[in-house]
Design a protein around this motif. Structure first.
Motif, PDB file in Angstrom:
ATOM      1  N   GLU A  52     -27.442 -28.782 -33.565  1.00  0.00           N
ATOM      2  CA  GLU A  52     -26.388 -29.114 -32.613  1.00  0.00           C
ATOM      3  C   GLU A  52     -25.280 -29.987 -33.183  1.00  0.00           C
ATOM      4  O   GLU A  52     -24.212 -30.075 -32.591  1.00  0.00           O
ATOM      5  CB  GLU A  52     -26.999 -29.817 -31.396  1.00  0.00           C
ATOM      6  CG  GLU A  52     -27.887 -28.910 -30.559  1.00  0.00           C
ATOM      7  CD  GLU A  52     -28.403 -29.619 -29.329  1.00  0.00           C
ATOM      8  OE1 GLU A  52     -28.157 -30.841 -29.201  1.00  0.00           O
ATOM      9  OE2 GLU A  52     -29.045 -28.956 -28.503  1.00  0.00           O
ATOM     10  N   PHE A  53     -25.532 -30.656 -34.314  1.00  0.00           N
ATOM     11  CA  PHE A  53     -24.488 -31.565 -34.775  1.00  0.00           C
ATOM     12  C   PHE A  53     -23.236 -30.785 -35.179  1.00  0.00           C
ATOM     13  O   PHE A  53     -23.295 -29.719 -35.753  1.00  0.00           O
ATOM     14  CB  PHE A  53     -24.971 -32.478 -35.915  1.00  0.00           C
ATOM     15  CG  PHE A  53     -24.997 -31.843 -37.289  1.00  0.00           C
ATOM     16  CD1 PHE A  53     -23.863 -31.810 -38.080  1.00  0.00           C
ATOM     17  CD2 PHE A  53     -26.179 -31.308 -37.798  1.00  0.00           C
ATOM     18  CE1 PHE A  53     -23.895 -31.246 -39.341  1.00  0.00           C
ATOM     19  CE2 PHE A  53     -26.212 -30.744 -39.059  1.00  0.00           C
ATOM     20  CZ  PHE A  53     -25.071 -30.714 -39.831  1.00  0.00           C
ATOM     21  N   ARG A  54     -22.117 -31.344 -34.839  1.00  0.00           N
ATOM     22  CA  ARG A  54     -20.846 -30.735 -35.181  1.00  0.00           C
ATOM     23  C   ARG A  54     -20.442 -31.173 -36.576  1.00  0.00           C
ATOM     24  O   ARG A  54     -20.554 -32.348 -36.934  1.00  0.00           O
ATOM     25  CB  ARG A  54     -19.770 -31.149 -34.167  1.00  0.00           C
ATOM     26  CG  ARG A  54     -20.000 -30.518 -32.796  1.00  0.00           C
ATOM     27  CD  ARG A  54     -19.843 -29.004 -32.860  1.00  0.00           C
ATOM     28  NE  ARG A  54     -20.176 -28.373 -31.591  1.00  0.00           N
ATOM     29  CZ  ARG A  54     -21.277 -27.691 -31.395  1.00  0.00           C
ATOM     30  NH1 ARG A  54     -22.183 -27.590 -32.342  1.00  0.00           N
ATOM     31  NH2 ARG A  54     -21.499 -27.101 -30.234  1.00  0.00           N
ATOM     32  N   ALA A 148     -17.929 -17.519 -32.128  1.00  0.00           N
ATOM     33  CA  ALA A 148     -16.534 -17.964 -32.252  1.00  0.00           C
ATOM     34  C   ALA A 148     -16.273 -19.277 -31.529  1.00  0.00           C
ATOM     35  O   ALA A 148     -15.295 -19.973 -31.818  1.00  0.00           O
ATOM     36  CB  ALA A 148     -15.602 -16.876 -31.724  1.00  0.00           C
ATOM     37  N   LEU A 149     -17.145 -19.634 -30.569  1.00  0.00           N
ATOM     38  CA  LEU A 149     -16.989 -20.882 -29.817  1.00  0.00           C
ATOM     39  C   LEU A 149     -17.889 -21.979 -30.378  1.00  0.00           C
ATOM     40  O   LEU A 149     -18.075 -23.014 -29.733  1.00  0.00           O
ATOM     41  CB  LEU A 149     -17.307 -20.646 -28.336  1.00  0.00           C
ATOM     42  CG  LEU A 149     -16.398 -19.639 -27.616  1.00  0.00           C
ATOM     43  CD1 LEU A 149     -16.854 -19.438 -26.184  1.00  0.00           C
ATOM     44  CD2 LEU A 149     -14.945 -20.093 -27.670  1.00  0.00           C
ATOM     45  N   GLY A 182     -22.666 -10.864 -32.980  1.00  0.00           N
ATOM     46  CA  GLY A 182     -21.599 -11.719 -32.494  1.00  0.00           C
ATOM     47  C   GLY A 182     -21.336 -12.941 -33.354  1.00  0.00           C
ATOM     48  O   GLY A 182     -20.530 -13.803 -32.987  1.00  0.00           O
ATOM     49  N   GLY A 183     -21.994 -13.004 -34.518  1.00  0.00           N
ATOM     50  CA  GLY A 183     -21.808 -14.150 -35.387  1.00  0.00           C
ATOM     51  C   GLY A 183     -20.394 -14.238 -35.938  1.00  0.00           C
ATOM     52  O   GLY A 183     -19.815 -13.223 -36.343  1.00  0.00           O
ATOM     53  N   ALA A 184     -19.839 -15.450 -35.937  1.00  0.00           N
ATOM     54  CA  ALA A 184     -18.483 -15.644 -36.449  1.00  0.00           C
ATOM     55  C   ALA A 184     -18.468 -16.438 -37.749  1.00  0.00           C
ATOM     56  O   ALA A 184     -17.633 -16.191 -38.619  1.00  0.00           O
ATOM     57  CB  ALA A 184     -17.623 -16.358 -35.406  1.00  0.00           C
TER      58      ALA A 184
END
Length: 235
Positions: A52-54, A148-149, A182-184
């Protein structure tokens, strides 16, 4: 009478041992379950943090330059140093390293990020050779696929039985995931949590066949379900 004098204490001791064993079994099982739960919770918490870390870059690299194409990230990258080591390597002329500073907490990573376009619908394996020195917690690899999000679509790390701690010579670790359609973006990296130093060399990112199982959440699982009718009693 002498016979009873001799046998009596022996029988008594046996009875006490049996009673102690029978009464302690539930307590022993409870302790084992507690330890297992704590271990699973630690792994789950680490996995949650990593997944979860950005990503946040850091300019904290000590006296060393970062390896080309890699960036620094993690929960507390300021507690670590990063760079290229031309004295310790497995092949070629150099390796990359993460070194904890005194009192280092949480974790830090050297990572890369790239588009997922060429890998969608494929099973991909990240592998690398790792070496450690006085690692108090653990070191290992991680791989993440985002949409993508920036929502996590696939993730795995080696914080389980595949992690490395202490002082270990070069050893291979790998992570295998399926990249969703759907992987970006894909992010890969190696990580150090806590004190010590880890070197990384010979990183590979390659497609593998479906005969190679994904590595997420399969460690320690049984091959087939069991006791589906609940007739086997309590564990």
């Amino acid at each position: 009478m002498p016979f009873l004098t001799i046998v009596g204490p022996i029988v008594g001791a046996v009875v006490v041992a049996i009673v102690t064993y029978l009464t302690s079994r539930p307590r022993m099982r409870a302790e084992v379950r507690k330890l297992e739960a704590e271990s699973e919770r630690t792994i789950a918490e680490t996995t949650k943090i990593l997944s979860e870390f950005r990503v946040r870059s850091s300019n904290v690299v000590g006296d060393n330059a970062l390896p080309t194409g890699w960036y620094v990230t993690g929960a507390r990258p300021e507690d670590y140093e990063f760079g290229v080591d031309t004295q310790v390597f497995r092949s070629g002329r150099a390796s990359a390293f993460i070194q904890a500073r005194p009192g280092a907490k949480e974790f830090a990573s050297l990572a890369q990020a790239f588009k997922a376009d060429a890998y969608r619908g494929k099973r991909m394996r990240l592998s690398a050779m790792l070496r450690t020195s006085n690692v108090a917690n653990w070191a290992g690899l991680w791989l993440r696929v985002d949409d993508a999000l920036h929502n996590v679509m696939a993730f795995d790390n080696t914080s389980d039985a595949r992690s490395i701690s202490g002082t270990q010579s070069w050893d291979r670790r790998d992570v295998v995931v399926d990249v969703p359609e759907g992987g970006a973006s894909i992010r890969i990296g190696f990580i150090l949590a806590g004190e010590g130093r880890v070197w990384c060399d010979d990183v590979e990112f390659e497609e593998v066949g479906l005969d190679i199982p994904v590595t997420r959440n399969i460690q320690g699982l049984r091959e087939h379900p069991e006791n589906l009718d609940f007739e086997a009693g309590a564990g």
